[in-house]
Design a protein around this motif. Structure first.
Motif, PDB file in Angstrom:
ATOM      1  N   VAL A 229      88.133  98.848 -28.393  1.00  9.53           N
ATOM      2  CA  VAL A 229      89.105  98.936 -27.291  1.00  9.53           C
ATOM      3  C   VAL A 229      90.098  97.782 -27.385  1.00  9.53           C
ATOM      4  O   VAL A 229      89.738  96.614 -27.237  1.00  9.53           O
ATOM      5  CB  VAL A 229      88.395  98.912 -25.922  1.00  9.53           C
ATOM      6  CG1 VAL A 229      89.425  98.907 -24.798  1.00  9.53           C
ATOM      7  CG2 VAL A 229      87.456 100.099 -25.786  1.00  9.53           C
TER       8      VAL A 229
ATOM      9  N   LEU B  17      93.499 104.319 -22.982  1.00  8.22           N
ATOM     10  CA  LEU B  17      92.838 103.348 -23.868  1.00  8.22           C
ATOM     11  C   LEU B  17      93.572 103.304 -25.195  1.00  8.22           C
ATOM     12  O   LEU B  17      93.912 104.338 -25.769  1.00  8.22           O
ATOM     13  CB  LEU B  17      91.395 103.775 -24.121  1.00  8.22           C
ATOM     14  CG  LEU B  17      90.507 103.914 -22.874  1.00  8.22           C
ATOM     15  CD1 LEU B  17      89.238 104.673 -23.231  1.00  8.22           C
ATOM     16  CD2 LEU B  17      90.179 102.558 -22.286  1.00  8.22           C
TER      17      LEU B  17
ATOM     18  N   GLY C 176      88.829  96.567 -19.783  1.00  8.35           N
ATOM     19  CA  GLY C 176      88.822  96.330 -21.226  1.00  8.35           C
ATOM     20  C   GLY C 176      87.744  95.332 -21.615  1.00  8.35           C
ATOM     21  O   GLY C 176      86.992  95.543 -22.577  1.00  8.35           O
TER      22      GLY C 176
ATOM     23  N   VAL D 177      93.940  98.498 -22.285  1.00  9.75           N
ATOM     24  CA  VAL D 177      93.646  99.474 -21.229  1.00  9.75           C
ATOM     25  C   VAL D 177      94.821  99.468 -20.252  1.00  9.75           C
ATOM     26  O   VAL D 177      95.342  98.402 -19.902  1.00  9.75           O
ATOM     27  CB  VAL D 177      92.343  99.101 -20.481  1.00  9.75           C
ATOM     28  CG1 VAL D 177      92.078 100.078 -19.347  1.00  9.75           C
ATOM     29  CG2 VAL D 177      91.157  99.048 -21.437  1.00  9.75           C
TER      30      VAL D 177
END
Lengths: 80, 80
Positions: free
Chosen positions: B33, A44, B22, B36
Motif C-alpha cells: 500500500v 488505494l 495506510g 490511500v
C-alpha cells in the motif's frame, strides 16, 4: 496499480448519520429530500502489477480493516 | 429523482484518516500500500422531476451542509 473500494451499509441496516443529514437538509428548507444514503470510497495506490493477486489482497484488507462485514458490504474495482 | 454527490479533499489538503488507514494496512502486513485517499459519496432521493433545478438545489445543499468548501471539493451527478 490502483484499487477502488466502495463500502456501504447492508440492506436494512440503519445509518444514523444519513438520517441526520436528511433531517438537517429538510430543516434548512430542502424539503424535497426524501432519503439519504452514504457510501465510503477508499482509493488505494498499490505496488505491483498482478491484478488478480491485488484483488485478493484488497479483499483481505476489507475483511481485516476497511469494512465491518457484520453491517457493511464492499465492492472492489481495479481499473485498467 | 436521484442525485449523487461525491466529496473529496482538495489537492494538497492532508487527510489524517487516510494516512492512518495506510499506516494500519502496512502494519497488518499489506506493505504494497503506497497511498490511500478517501471520498464520501452521498446519494439523495429527491421529490420532483426538474433536473436542472435539482442540480442547483443540490449545489446549495453542498455549500450549506454537505461539504466544507474550504477544504473539500464536490461533484454532483444526476443519473437518468
Amino acid at each position: 496499480m490502483r484499487a477502488i473500494v466502495t463500502i456501504r451499509f447492508k440492506e436494512g441496516v440503519l445509518d444514523p448519520e444519513a438520517v441526520a443529514i436528511g433531517r438537517a437538509l429538510r430543516g434548512l428548507g430542502f424539503e424535497e429530500v426524501r432519503a439519504v444514503a452514504r457510501r465510503k470510497v477508499i482509493e488505494l495506490e498499490l505496488d505491483g502489477e498482478d491484478r488478480e493477486g491485488a484483488c485478493r489482497r484488497v479483499q483481505a484488507m476489507c475483511e481485516q480493516l476497511l469494512a465491518n462485514p457484520v453491517i457493511e458490504s464492499y465492492a472492489i474495482e481495479i481499473p485498467d
